[in-house]
Design an enzyme around this catalytic site. Structure first.
Site, PDB file in Angstrom:
ATOM      1  CE1 TYR A   1       6.358  -4.814   0.239  1.00 28.03           C
ATOM      2  CE2 TYR A   1       8.185  -3.763   1.378  1.00 28.03           C
ATOM      3  CZ  TYR A   1       7.691  -4.460   0.294  1.00 28.03           C
ATOM      4  OH  TYR A   1       8.533  -4.814  -0.734  1.00 28.03           O
TER       5      TYR A   1
ATOM      6  CG  PHE B   1      -2.060  -0.953   1.159  1.00 28.44           C
ATOM      7  CD1 PHE B   1      -3.317  -0.511   0.769  1.00 28.44           C
ATOM      8  CD2 PHE B   1      -1.895  -2.295   1.478  1.00 28.44           C
ATOM      9  CE1 PHE B   1      -4.391  -1.393   0.691  1.00 28.44           C
ATOM     10  CE2 PHE B   1      -2.965  -3.190   1.399  1.00 28.44           C
ATOM     11  CZ  PHE B   1      -4.215  -2.732   1.010  1.00 28.44           C
TER      12      PHE B   1
ATOM     13  CE  LYS C   1       8.328  -8.072   0.130  1.00 28.89           C
ATOM     14  NZ  LYS C   1       8.362  -9.078  -0.948  1.00 28.89           N
TER      15      LYS C   1
ATOM     16  CB  VAL D   1       4.751  -7.617   9.682  1.00 31.80           C
ATOM     17  CG1 VAL D   1       4.363  -9.010  10.186  1.00 31.80           C
ATOM     18  CG2 VAL D   1       4.999  -6.685  10.871  1.00 31.80           C
TER      19      VAL D   1
END
Length: 276
Positions: free
Chosen positions: A193, A94, A197, A195
């Site tokens: 994002y 996002f 990754k 977390v």
């Protein structure tokens, strides 16, 4: 059944994925599959590369759809008897200014980036041929997000004994904690994002460990990597690297020579192993 080596790049109709396919078409001695959720966009990307004199092939793949993943698995098994190179590049993010509620961002982001990638691995890793190469595209954000976790979570994510089931439970807990509005109190950083990754990087460490235990003599190398900050739809126009530069580390890992026994189970950035 074809004896031709085969490489697959997920989410590769644009951005870093497209640049990885372009590089593999030039350097990989076999068939290279560009995949995309949307067949129209995928075919258009293939046509673009064909105009450059390259010869990619296309297969539809939506990593959020288990049937789509299994269709690709069955195709690879039937046509090639397995897989030589898998680059898990598909992912979403996002925008910073997006006003979608954080809990929804968390659920949607983890669904694709972690759970979708995991499903691809579950279905396709058993197909990897000896000397196969698997590259899970993660991000440096996984390192910064790890630093933003509580000490307890950091210990779990750095553990050499964490299981895939435990990792799945933790990723699921993050999503549930965001829905309850307690994720920061529970020790999570405020980045879905990041977390997601963390999940990809830790999953890679677990998968490499299992390959060592179960398929030791097959010389399969599996790593997570950070492509860097790349000018794509996802990262925006201010990023420092071109997609071609972003593709360098994933392509380096995908093309590690058959004589290499490392890196394996590592987090690699700019072709260098980084501490986790």
């Amino acid at each position: 059944m074809s004896n031709v080596p085969v490489a697959v790049v997920t989410g590769s109709n644009k951005g870093i994925g497209l640049a990885i396919v372009r590089a593999l078409c030039k350097q990989f001695p076999g068939d290279v599959y560009l995949t995309s959720r949307d067949p129209g966009r995928g075919q258009a990307a293939v046509a673009q590369l064909q105009q450059e004199g390259l010869r990619p092939l296309f297969h539809q793949l939506d990593i959020d759809d288990l049937q789509s993943i299994r269709a690709l698995r069955d195709f690879l098994k039937e046509k090639y008897g397995g897989l030589n190179v898998l680059v898990n590049n598909a992912g979403i993010a996002f925008k910073v200014q997006d006003t979608t509620p954080f809990a929804i961002q968390a659920e949607v982001t983890l669904k694709t980036n972690f759970f979708g990638t995991r499903n691809v691995c579950t279905e396709l890793l058993p197909l990897m041929k000896p000397y196969g190469r698997v590259v899970n595209v993660s991000s440096m954000v996984s390192s910064s997000a790890l630093g933003g976790c509580s000490q307890e979570l950091q210990q779990k994510f750095r553990s050499d004994a964490i299981t895939e089931e435990e990792l799945v439970q933790l990723m699921t807990k993050f999503v549930e904690d965001t829905k309850k509005g307690i994720h920061q109190k529970e020790g999570w950083p405020n980045t879905a994002y990041g977390v997601s990754k963390i999940g990809v990087t830790v999953l890679s460490r677990i998968q490499a460990r299992l390959l060592n235990e179960q398929r030791k003599g097959e010389h399969i190398l599996l790593n997570a990597c950070c492509p860097g900050w790349v000018r794509t739809d996802m990262a925006g126009p201010k990023a420092t690297k071109s997609p071609e530069e972003g593709a360098e580390t994933p392509v380096y890992l995908a093309l590690l020579p058959s004589t290499a026994d490392a890196p394996h189970g590592q987090f690699v950035s700019n072709k260098t192993v980084k501490p986790w």
